[in-house]
Motif scaffolding. Structure first.
Motif, short mmCIF file in Angstrom:
data_model
loop_
_atom_site.label_atom_id
_atom_site.label_comp_id
_atom_site.label_asym_id
_atom_site.label_seq_id
_atom_site.Cartn_x
_atom_site.Cartn_y
_atom_site.Cartn_z
N ALA A 14 1.45 -1.19 0.34
CA ALA A 14 0.14 -0.31 -0.17
C ALA A 14 0.94 1.73 0.09
N ASN A 15 1.89 1.39 0.46
CA ASN A 15 2.44 2.25 0.73
C ASN A 15 4.26 2.23 0.48
N THR A 16 5.20 2.96 0.72
CA THR A 16 6.34 3.40 0.57
C THR A 16 6.99 1.99 1.40
N GLU A 17 6.68 2.20 2.46
CA GLU A 17 7.40 1.29 3.62
C GLU A 17 6.86 0.12 3.41
N ARG A 18 5.95 0.13 3.23
CA ARG A 18 5.54 -1.85 2.77
C ARG A 18 5.81 -2.29 1.75
N LEU A 19 6.47 -1.40 0.78
CA LEU A 19 6.70 -2.34 -0.75
C LEU A 19 8.64 -2.27 -0.21
N ARG A 20 9.01 -1.40 0.97
CA ARG A 20 10.17 -2.14 1.43
C ARG A 20 9.98 -2.64 1.37
N ARG A 21 9.48 -3.18 3.37
CA ARG A 21 9.10 -4.80 3.31
C ARG A 21 8.77 -5.78 2.68
N VAL A 22 8.34 -5.93 1.73
CA VAL A 22 7.71 -6.65 0.24
C VAL A 22 9.48 -6.91 0.09
N ALA A 23 10.02 -5.95 -0.96
CA ALA A 23 10.80 -5.92 -1.51
C ALA A 23 12.20 -7.09 -0.68
N ASP A 177 -3.06 -9.41 4.49
CA ASP A 177 -3.16 -9.24 5.50
C ASP A 177 -4.20 -9.56 6.99
N VAL A 178 -4.35 -11.25 6.41
CA VAL A 178 -4.24 -11.85 7.67
C VAL A 178 -3.79 -13.30 7.67
N THR A 179 -3.42 -13.65 9.02
CA THR A 179 -2.38 -14.20 9.04
C THR A 179 -2.31 -16.31 8.68
N GLY A 180 -3.58 -16.14 8.07
CA GLY A 180 -4.50 -17.88 7.02
C GLY A 180 -5.90 -17.69 6.59
N VAL A 181 -6.14 -18.70 6.94
CA VAL A 181 -7.33 -19.40 6.59
C VAL A 181 -7.67 -19.77 7.86
N ILE A 229 -0.50 -23.74 -1.51
CA ILE A 229 -0.42 -23.34 -1.42
C ILE A 229 -0.82 -22.62 -0.15
N HIS A 230 0.10 -21.65 0.14
CA HIS A 230 0.40 -20.80 1.70
C HIS A 230 -0.01 -19.45 1.66
N VAL A 231 -1.41 -19.34 2.50
CA VAL A 231 -1.56 -17.96 3.05
C VAL A 231 -0.91 -18.27 3.98
N ARG A 232 -0.82 -16.48 3.76
CA ARG A 232 0.29 -16.28 5.33
C ARG A 232 -0.33 -14.55 5.08
N SER A 233 0.40 -14.25 6.04
CA SER A 233 0.54 -12.79 6.32
C SER A 233 1.63 -11.49 5.93
N SER A 234 1.72 -10.89 5.72
CA SER A 234 2.80 -10.58 4.78
C SER A 234 4.26 -8.78 5.78
N PHE A 235 2.64 -9.34 7.37
CA PHE A 235 3.40 -8.92 8.31
C PHE A 235 3.93 -9.34 9.32
N SER A 236 4.39 -10.68 9.83
CA SER A 236 5.16 -11.49 10.27
C SER A 236 5.95 -12.65 9.70
#
Ligand code: ASP
Ligand code: MG
Length: 445
Positions: A14-23, A177-181, A229-236
């Motif tokens: 969504a924003n620069t900070e998050r793009l950096r974390r994804v990178a 943005d959620v940790t799974g199903v 498929i592994h559904v997981r959070s991009s924040f942890s």
């Protein structure tokens, strides 16, 4: 060396900070010795904003131009992510859907992938690059027009799985943005538990019945080609949910009858009152809807008087305006008495492969609703799901009651009387016995 496809949803970039974390995550995966293909969605609410802009001009914009418009969102994301990865010093290239070889049919805004030509992606991987492909978009080959198409809302999931299948990837990771199903939407059921694993069949039902974590079409693809498929959070870094073919090894001795409860409020009900009871009538009505590409979900026909019947069906609310036009025209031709529309309904469903072998599951669901005094308007079933159409205003109550009935019954009667703080205690109790396969399954992650 493993080949991993990583898909990041709109909130993850969504924003620069998050793009950096994804990178950083992508580069970490690459430096651990894997080949990485990344699929991204448009940033944040970009797609919604673009749709709103078009609708400000007209309620019914041409679908071809909608594709031209919406495809821009993902093109922004791929370029920004490539720039962020380049900053970290890893070789990278971004590709549009067309450059990535995502070919589709020509149904604008709801296109289906017909072929993936992965040669360009493979060449770039061979040159040691991280390859980023725009999700949600493709290109037609028919007539050599190279029309830009999009795959329907949430379509980036399908891009990722289709690429994973074509590349025979070892894993398709869906970061969200959620940790799974979960066993139910955790926003309304605080006791909902994350599932360690779920089968393709169950996931397909859950996704189709309102769990928005994966596009149903992506699950279909994964099942056909056996892509895990592994559904997981991009924040942890916590492990999420693995979607794959489950075996007895995964589920353990103890059978889980109901895997999850889903709900969908994007439902509208249409009733044709007093249509003639003769062959060809249903074909006529539903044929007209199909011609408009309107998906019909539940259908019930009831006979009250001789030679006349009522026909009830449900569709997505987004389609109601168009369906109404179509149905009213046909109803008039058939001499029907009336057409009623209702947008205050919702669907609650239970899903579970264990249902097939256990009689009485549907009855227990109806009982849970009856105990709350919730009226069931329509019921539909398959081998692994039961759905009930109810009043929208009761949906939260219904989901909670059904979840309690099937997925929180792990406390003994003695424990029941004790006061406990909501949430924690039951979550733990549930995770201990309800999902006995947990330990065995985590290996796959
Ligand atoms: N950006 C598109 C959407 O919002 C596709 C996706 O996110 O998967 O539906
Ligand atoms: Mg999504």
């Amino acid at each position: 060396m493993a080949l991993i496809v990583q898909k990041f949803g709109g909130s993850s970039v969504a924003n620069t900070e998050r793009l950096r974390r994804v990178a950083e995550r992508v580069v970490r995966t690459r430096r651990a010795g894997n080949q990485v293909v990344v699929v991204v969605s448009a940033q944040g609410d970009t797609t919604d904003d673009l749709i709103r802009k078009a609708k400000e001009l007209t309620p019914n914009p041409p679908r071809r131009e909608m594709d031209m418009l919406l495809a821009t969102g993902e093109q922004v994301s791929i370029a920004l992510l490539a720039i962020a990865i380049d900053c970290l010093g890893e070789p990278v290239v971004s590709l549009t859907g067309a450059q990535g070889g995502i070919y589709t049919d020509n149904v604008h805004t709801k296109a289906r992938i017909t072929r993936v030509s992965a040669d360009r992606v493979l060449r770039e991987l061979g040159a040691g690059k991280i390859v980023i492909v725009a999700g949600f978009q493709g290109i037609t080959v028919s007539g050599e027009d190279y029309e830009i198409t999009t795959l329907g809302r949430g379509g980036s999931d399908t891009t990722a799985v289709a690429l994973a299948a074509a590349l025979k990837a070892d894993m398709c990771e869906i970061y969200t943005d959620v940790t799974g199903v979960f066993t139910a939407d955790p926003r309304i059921v605080p006791n909902a538990r994350k599932l360690a694993a779920i089968s393709y069949g169950e996931m397909l039902e859950m996704a189709s019945l309102g769990a928005v974590v994966l596009q149903p079409r992506a699950v279909e693809f994964a099942a056909v080609y056996g892509v895990p498929i592994h559904v997981r959070s991009s924040f942890s870094d916590e492990p999420g949910t693995i979607v794959k073919e489950l075996t007895v090894m995964d589920t353990g001795e103890k059978e889980v009858v109901v895997t999850g409860v889903t709900h969908d409020t994007n439902v509208a009900k249409v009733v044709l009152v007093g249509v003639p009871d003769r062959p060809g009538v249903a074909a006529r009505i539903f044929g007209a809807l199909a011609a408009e590409r309107i998906n019909v979900d539940m259908i019930v026909q009831t006979t009250k008087e001789e030679k006349s019947t009522d026909l009830l069906f449900t569709i997505s609310r987004d389609d109601l305006a168009r369906a109404s036009q179509v149905v009213r025209k046909v109803a008039q031709e058939l001499g029907a008495k009336d057409v009623l529309e209702d947008q205050t309904v919702a669907k609650v469903s239970i899903v579970g492969a264990g249902m097939m072998m256990n009689p009485g599951v549907a009855a227990a669901m109806f009982e849970a609703l009856a105990e709350c005094g919730i009226n069931i308007q329509v019921i539909s079933t398959s081998e692994i799901k039961v759905s009930c159409l109810i009043d929208e205003s009761r949906v939260v109550e219904a989901v909670r009651a059904i979840h309690r009935r099937f997925l929180e019954d792990t406390l003994s009667p003695a424990d029941e009387g004790q006061t406990r703080t909501a949430g924690e205690a039951e979550v733990n109790a549930g995770a201990g016995s309800g999902n006995s396969g947990t330990g065995m399954i985590s290996r796959a992650g």
